[in-house]
Scaffold this active site. Structure first.
Site, PDB file in Angstrom:
ATOM      1  CE1 TYR A 149      -3.964   2.163   0.718  1.00 53.51           C
ATOM      2  CE2 TYR A 149      -2.614   3.125   2.448  1.00 53.51           C
ATOM      3  CZ  TYR A 149      -3.749   3.156   1.663  1.00 53.51           C
ATOM      4  OH  TYR A 149      -4.662   4.176   1.798  1.00 53.51           O
ATOM      5  CB  SER A 152       0.256   1.587  -4.245  1.00 59.00           C
ATOM      6  OG  SER A 152      -0.509   1.862  -3.076  1.00 59.00           O
TER       7      SER A 152
HETATM    8  P1  NAP Z   1     -13.391   2.338   0.806  1.00 57.78           P
HETATM    9  O1  NAP Z   1     -14.433   2.800   1.749  1.00 57.78           O
HETATM   10  O2  NAP Z   1     -12.851   0.954   0.928  1.00 57.78           O
HETATM   11  O3  NAP Z   1     -13.905   2.596  -0.706  1.00 57.78           O
HETATM   12  C1  NAP Z   1     -13.060   2.269  -1.785  1.00 57.78           C
HETATM   13  C2  NAP Z   1     -13.749   2.610  -3.092  1.00 57.78           C
HETATM   14  O4  NAP Z   1     -12.852   2.250  -4.164  1.00 57.78           O
HETATM   15  C3  NAP Z   1     -15.040   1.841  -3.342  1.00 57.78           C
HETATM   16  O5  NAP Z   1     -15.942   2.666  -4.057  1.00 57.78           O
HETATM   17  C4  NAP Z   1     -14.583   0.673  -4.226  1.00 57.78           C
HETATM   18  O6  NAP Z   1     -15.594   0.162  -5.086  1.00 57.78           O
HETATM   19  C5  NAP Z   1     -13.536   1.385  -5.077  1.00 57.78           C
HETATM   20  N1  NAP Z   1     -12.579   0.474  -5.697  1.00 57.78           N
HETATM   21  C6  NAP Z   1     -11.720  -0.384  -5.095  1.00 57.78           C
HETATM   22  N2  NAP Z   1     -10.991  -1.036  -6.016  1.00 57.78           N
HETATM   23  C7  NAP Z   1     -11.388  -0.569  -7.236  1.00 57.78           C
HETATM   24  C8  NAP Z   1     -11.008  -0.840  -8.571  1.00 57.78           C
HETATM   25  N3  NAP Z   1     -10.038  -1.720  -8.883  1.00 57.78           N
HETATM   26  N4  NAP Z   1     -11.634  -0.169  -9.575  1.00 57.78           N
HETATM   27  C9  NAP Z   1     -12.589   0.733  -9.291  1.00 57.78           C
HETATM   28  N5  NAP Z   1     -12.998   1.040  -8.043  1.00 57.78           N
HETATM   29  C10 NAP Z   1     -12.403   0.387  -7.021  1.00 57.78           C
HETATM   30  O7  NAP Z   1     -12.090   3.268   0.872  1.00 57.78           O
HETATM   31  P2  NAP Z   1     -11.905   4.752   1.452  1.00 57.78           P
HETATM   32  O8  NAP Z   1     -11.485   4.638   2.864  1.00 57.78           O
HETATM   33  O9  NAP Z   1     -13.043   5.600   1.083  1.00 57.78           O
HETATM   34  O10 NAP Z   1     -10.593   5.197   0.632  1.00 57.78           O
HETATM   35  C11 NAP Z   1     -10.663   5.988  -0.544  1.00 57.78           C
HETATM   36  C12 NAP Z   1      -9.246   6.383  -0.939  1.00 57.78           C
HETATM   37  O11 NAP Z   1      -8.639   7.104   0.133  1.00 57.78           O
HETATM   38  C13 NAP Z   1      -8.337   5.195  -1.215  1.00 57.78           C
HETATM   39  O12 NAP Z   1      -7.465   5.504  -2.284  1.00 57.78           O
HETATM   40  C14 NAP Z   1      -7.558   5.037   0.074  1.00 57.78           C
HETATM   41  O13 NAP Z   1      -6.327   4.417  -0.132  1.00 57.78           O
HETATM   42  C15 NAP Z   1      -7.411   6.493   0.478  1.00 57.78           C
HETATM   43  N6  NAP Z   1      -7.151   6.676   1.904  1.00 57.78           N
HETATM   44  C16 NAP Z   1      -8.083   6.351   2.838  1.00 57.78           C
HETATM   45  C17 NAP Z   1      -7.802   6.564   4.194  1.00 57.78           C
HETATM   46  C18 NAP Z   1      -8.791   6.267   5.277  1.00 57.78           C
HETATM   47  O14 NAP Z   1      -8.450   6.510   6.457  1.00 57.78           O
HETATM   48  N7  NAP Z   1      -9.990   5.786   4.998  1.00 57.78           N
HETATM   49  C19 NAP Z   1      -6.555   7.074   4.570  1.00 57.78           C
HETATM   50  C20 NAP Z   1      -5.627   7.380   3.600  1.00 57.78           C
HETATM   51  C21 NAP Z   1      -5.928   7.183   2.261  1.00 57.78           C
HETATM   52  P3  NAP Z   1     -16.495  -1.117  -4.610  1.00 57.78           P
HETATM   53  O15 NAP Z   1     -17.343  -0.602  -3.484  1.00 57.78           O
HETATM   54  O16 NAP Z   1     -17.277  -1.456  -5.818  1.00 57.78           O
HETATM   55  O17 NAP Z   1     -15.489  -2.161  -4.182  1.00 57.78           O
END
Ligand code: NAP
Length: 242
Positions: A149, A152
């Site tokens: 992660y 990436s």
């Molecule tokens: P999440 O709740 O797990 O949601 C992830 C989203 O990405 C979902 O809509 C999922 O679609 C979609 N997705 C995953 N793999 C995909 C693919 N191969 N093609 C298209 N769509 C895909 O994640 P989140 O916490 O909102 O995170 C969003 C972003 O913020 C990510 O890049 C994550 O790394 C970053 N981030 C999050 C945090 C945190 O604390 N939450 C911290 C730092 C960075 P499905 O529902 O259809 O699977």
């Protein structure tokens, strides 16, 4: 009328979490909002007239090309691209499988390449574009148990700087937002101990919300940030101070 009323905003991974919060903000700004997802979407929520959704695996260039070609055919432009889709498959290096390494790099880094490449040609011809990549503070600090992660997300930061230099002459700004600990399904699955450690380290003493990220994305998508490109903004309650 808002600054975004005539804008087409494409958000990857907009079905839940941070992506959904970003989509909600731009719906309220009267933008034309297009979200992609990989598995499923809550149709009821996304049933408004200025929102469209497409199943699209960002890791698959063919799927990305088909969906972006279709959007450009229907809407003639994409003004704002938010590369938000991301996954985790955590584990210590010694226990990490090649599959888990590839899956995370394919979605989080190659997905950003695929989407940016597919959308930037049209932005270049329009001489206008805002690209916002969602990275993570761990892409700056590193984190044990997340080498795939972190690689990436650090890759996304380097990609953002390089493409910012390539596209600046075409009036395209590309920046990254690095969330800290944001309450979503991704962080719900973390053990209580890890949550507690994070909370102790956050100067502002609260976990972030999707809206905290969405508001920063809004700024980077607006003309107020027209002189900013190639940067990574941490939205993390102060954990990382660069
Ligand atoms: P999440 O709740 O797990 O949601 C992830 C989203 O990405 C979902 O809509 C999922 O679609 C979609 N997705 C995953 N793999 C995909 C693919 N191969 N093609 C298209 N769509 C895909 O994640 P989140 O916490 O909102 O995170 C969003 C972003 O913020 C990510 O890049 C994550 O790394 C970053 N981030 C999050 C945090 C945190 O604390 N939450 C911290 C730092 C960075 P499905 O529902 O259809 O699977």
């Amino acid at each position: 009328m808002t600054e975004f009323s005539d804008k087409v905003v494409l958000i990857t991974g907009g079905s839940r979490g941070i992506g959904k919060a970003i989509a909600e903000l731009f719906i309220n700004e009267n933008a034309t909002v297009i979200v992609t997802y990989r598995n499923s979407i809550d149709n009821e929520y996304f049933n408004s007239k200025n929102i469209f959704h497409f199943k699209c695996d960002v890791a698959d260039m063919k799927s990305v090309q088909e969906v972006t070609d279709g959007i450009l055919k229907d809407h003639s432009k994409i003004d704002v691209l938010v590369n938000n889709a991301g996954i985790t498959k955590d584990g210590l290096l010694m226990r990490m499988s090649e599959e888990d390494w590839d899956a995370v790099l394919d979605t989080n880094l190659k997905g950003v390449f695929n989407m940016t490449k597919a959308v930037s040609r049209s932005m270049m011809s329009k001489r206008y574009g805002k690209i916002i990549n969602i990275t993570s503070i761990v892409g700056i600090t590193g984190n044990a148990g997340q080498s795939n992660y972190v690689a990436s997300k650090a890759g996304v930061i380097g990609f953002t700087k390089s493409v910012a230099k390539e596209l600046a002459s075409r009036n395209i700004n590309i920046n990254a937002v690095a969330p800290g600990f944001i309450e979503t399904e991704m962080t719900d699955k973390l053990p209580e101990e890890v949550r507690k450690n994070y909370m102790n380290a956050i100067p502002l003493k609260r976990f972030g919300k999707g809206e905290d990220i969405a508001k920063t994305v809004r700024f980077l998508a607006s003309d107020d940030s027209g002189y900013i490109t190639g940067q990574t903004i941490c939205v993390d309650g102060g954990i990382v101070m660069q």
